[in-house]
Design an enzyme around this catalytic site. Structure first.
Site, PDB file in Angstrom:
ATOM      1  N   ASN A   1      16.778  -6.184 -28.469  1.00 41.93           N
ATOM      2  CA  ASN A   1      15.801  -6.906 -29.297  1.00 41.93           C
ATOM      3  C   ASN A   1      14.417  -6.606 -28.752  1.00 41.93           C
ATOM      4  O   ASN A   1      13.967  -7.212 -27.769  1.00 41.93           O
ATOM      5  CB  ASN A   1      16.087  -8.402 -29.253  1.00 41.93           C
ATOM      6  CG  ASN A   1      17.388  -8.740 -29.947  1.00 41.93           C
ATOM      7  OD1 ASN A   1      17.457  -8.739 -31.171  1.00 41.93           O
ATOM      8  ND2 ASN A   1      18.446  -8.952 -29.161  1.00 41.93           N
ATOM      9  N   GLU A   2      13.772  -5.670 -29.404  1.00 46.42           N
ATOM     10  CA  GLU A   2      12.476  -5.191 -28.928  1.00 46.42           C
ATOM     11  C   GLU A   2      11.368  -6.167 -29.361  1.00 46.42           C
ATOM     12  O   GLU A   2      11.604  -7.051 -30.191  1.00 46.42           O
ATOM     13  CB  GLU A   2      12.195  -3.796 -29.517  1.00 46.42           C
ATOM     14  CG  GLU A   2      13.194  -2.728 -29.093  1.00 46.42           C
ATOM     15  CD  GLU A   2      13.066  -2.317 -27.611  1.00 46.42           C
ATOM     16  OE1 GLU A   2      12.385  -3.008 -26.831  1.00 46.42           O
ATOM     17  OE2 GLU A   2      13.672  -1.293 -27.243  1.00 46.42           O
ATOM     18  N   PRO A   3      10.162  -6.023 -28.797  1.00 46.07           N
ATOM     19  CA  PRO A   3       9.040  -6.873 -29.207  1.00 46.07           C
ATOM     20  C   PRO A   3       8.941  -6.930 -30.729  1.00 46.07           C
ATOM     21  O   PRO A   3       9.090  -5.906 -31.407  1.00 46.07           O
ATOM     22  CB  PRO A   3       7.833  -6.182 -28.587  1.00 46.07           C
ATOM     23  CG  PRO A   3       8.390  -5.521 -27.366  1.00 46.07           C
ATOM     24  CD  PRO A   3       9.776  -5.077 -27.734  1.00 46.07           C
TER      25      PRO A   3
ATOM     26  N   THR B   1      11.363   1.967 -24.195  1.00 44.56           N
ATOM     27  CA  THR B   1      12.815   1.926 -23.944  1.00 44.56           C
ATOM     28  C   THR B   1      13.386   3.335 -23.983  1.00 44.56           C
ATOM     29  O   THR B   1      14.241   3.703 -23.174  1.00 44.56           O
ATOM     30  CB  THR B   1      13.496   1.039 -25.010  1.00 44.56           C
ATOM     31  OG1 THR B   1      12.898  -0.254 -24.953  1.00 44.56           O
ATOM     32  CG2 THR B   1      14.985   0.934 -24.782  1.00 44.56           C
TER      33      THR B   1
END
Ligand code: F6R
Length: 492
Positions: free
Chosen positions: A177-179, A196
């Site tokens: 779950n990225e920014p 990432t």
């Protein structure tokens, strides 16, 4: 005067229930424990998991675990395997759901999380195959959405996750779950953040081979776990950990959502805790044992914080920033300022290897021996020049016997297209000067065809590795080095 700040380091096991309130943790919005080492922390986490598995076994229930991959949990898995092999811990009642998987990826690929989980845990314990769940990286794109929905339903059908373990990415991602991820997000296909992908590049031998997408459990899925343990080791994680634990909750650091979870603990080693207030600036959160090291650290911090030279710091400045006891013990400010200033001044020398005949009673210059054999260890070719080029030159100028030990050729950091481009340049250069036309063309063709034939993620042919090694040692030197290699002529 010692460096240790052990008072701010945690006890042996994890907090059994609610974390106690301590003044030193007053800025921390998630219960956080700091262990001396990641090995010790991993043991504590593994014991916590084993205890849960056992408790569930005792009452005849499944233990539903949410699992993570990556470098962080590997020691936890090693410990669990050890407990299975040596203490008879059974995984027969364990059901697992992994957080994520790259998309697309084959389960047998070196970087696949299916392969990772089998290698580190599943192949060594008595877990039932049908109890293992990992997002499927081989699905056709159009089936991913329904797969994700079913993944959530399966977790629910097992009564939810009893425990979720997490690592954290430098972007603050949990799972993938990225920014920008929403607090209620569910399992889904996401696009990996650039950082990432950079971090994963070494696993895939090159950033271009890192998949752009992944399937991940959502933040909402994770937040529904009954208990969450987020682990982080090493200095590289310290700033994102400080933001996660002490910062404002925000979608730009998805791990901060954990501040809203009732039963989350953050487990750190000392290096990952380095940016927490209690470690970085302990005088702001309680009384300190003022060692010389801590006093120096505090004074430097105060001077930077107030943007004032050390010699201009006043008693009032010290008092305003939690250092009144330092003033009481060693003050007034004038004395402390002078002492720290002198200490700093005495670390500066123009003679890093020692100065012949120097008075070394009060300065770091060693009078004896003046001539030294120096080995500079350079993990990567160019670190020597980038990080200590000035010192390097000075050591040589001062007559020391200086050697550099390059610890890698650096070839894996070079892109395929660069090596092809330079082989092409080398061919043209040869043609232009008719140095050795055949050799240049032949070499170019060999390089090109070897790279074209290479599977994504595969290692380079030896010849290409060597050329990449030359390239990485200092970009512009490649064509010259290639010419020297081919013609067997000295460069100078
Ligand atoms: C892996 C995962 C990721 C990692 C994170 C840290 O399943 O979900 O969030 O936990 O990227 O990776 P490492 O542990 O390799 O630093």
């Amino acid at each position: 005067m010692q460096r240790s700040q052990k008072t701010n380091i945690a006890p042996k096991g994890l907090y059994p229930g609610k974390a106690p309130f301590l003044e030193m943790t007053k800025y921390e919005k998630v219960p956080t424990q700091v262990f001396e080492s990641s090995a010790e922390a991993s043991r504590a986490v593994a014991h916590d998991i084993a205890e849960l598995i056992q408790q569930k076994q005792d009452i005849g229930e499944n233990c539903v675990l949410g699992l993570a991959t990556g470098s962080t949990p590997t020691s936890v898995y090693n410990e669990l395997v050890k407990m299975h092999q040596q203490e008879g811990l059974s995984f027969s009642n364990v059901v697992t759901f992994n957080l994520d998987e790259y998309f697309p990826i084959e389960p047998g690929a070196l970087q696949s999380y299916v392969r990772f989980m089998h290698e580190y845990l599943f192949d060594h314990v008595d877990i039932l195959k049908e109890n293992i769940h990992i997002p499927d990286g081989t699905l056709p794109y159009e089936l991913v959405e329904s797969f994700c929905r079913e993944y959530e339903q399966k977790i629910e059908a097992y009564g939810g996750l009893d425990l979720q373990i997490l690592g954290i990415g430098r972007t603050g991602h949990i799972g993938f779950n990225e920014p920008g991820s929403h607090i209620h997000s569910g399992t889904r296909l996401i696009t990996l953040d650039h950082i990432t992908r950079v971090d994963a590049a070494s696993d895939f031998f090159e950033q271009g081979n890192v998949p752009r997408r992944a399937i991940t459990m959502g933040v909402g899925t994770i937040m529904q776990a009954k208990k969450i343990l987020l682990m982080a080791w090493g200095e590289g994680k310290s700033s994102i950990i400080a933001r996660t634990v002490e910062g404002e909750m925000s979608e730009s650091v998805p791990a901060t959502y954990l501040q809203q979870h009732e039963n989350t603990q953050v487990i750190l080693d000392t290096a990952a805790a380095a940016e927490l207030t209690r470690v970085k600036t302990p005088w702001l959160v309680g009384t300190c044992k003022w060692t010389g090291y801590l006093a120096k650290k505090a004074v430097i911090w105060l001077s930077q914080r107030l943007k004032k030279p050390i010699l201009k710091l006043t008693d009032r400045d010290y008092n305003d920033f939690g250092m009144s006891d330092l003033i009481a013990e060693h003050g007034p400010a004038y004395n402390i300022n002078i002492q720290v200033f002198n200490e700093l001044q005495h670390t500066i020398t123009g003679w890093p290897g020692g100065k012949p005949g120097a008075d070394d009673s009060n300065r770091p210059e060693r009078a004896e021996p003046a001539q030294k054999k120096v080995i500079i260890f350079s993990p990567h070719p160019d670190d020597d020049v980038i990080s200590m080029g000035g010192t390097f030159i000075r050591l040589v100028d001062q007559g020391h016997d200086v050697h550099v030990a390059y610890q890698t050729s650096g070839n894996i950091a070079v892109f395929d297209e660069d090596v092809v481009r330079f082989a092409d340049f080398f061919k043209d250069l040869n043609e232009l000067h008719t140095i050795s036309n055949n050799d240049g063309t032949q070499l170019y063709q060999q390089v090109k065809s070897s790279i074209e034939k290479k599977e994504p993620g595969a290692t380079d042919a030896k010849m290409v590795q060597k050329i990449k090694g030359l390239y990485d040692g200092g970009k512009p030197r490649l064509p010259v080095a290639m010419w020297a290699l081919q013609t067997k002529k000295p460069i100078f």
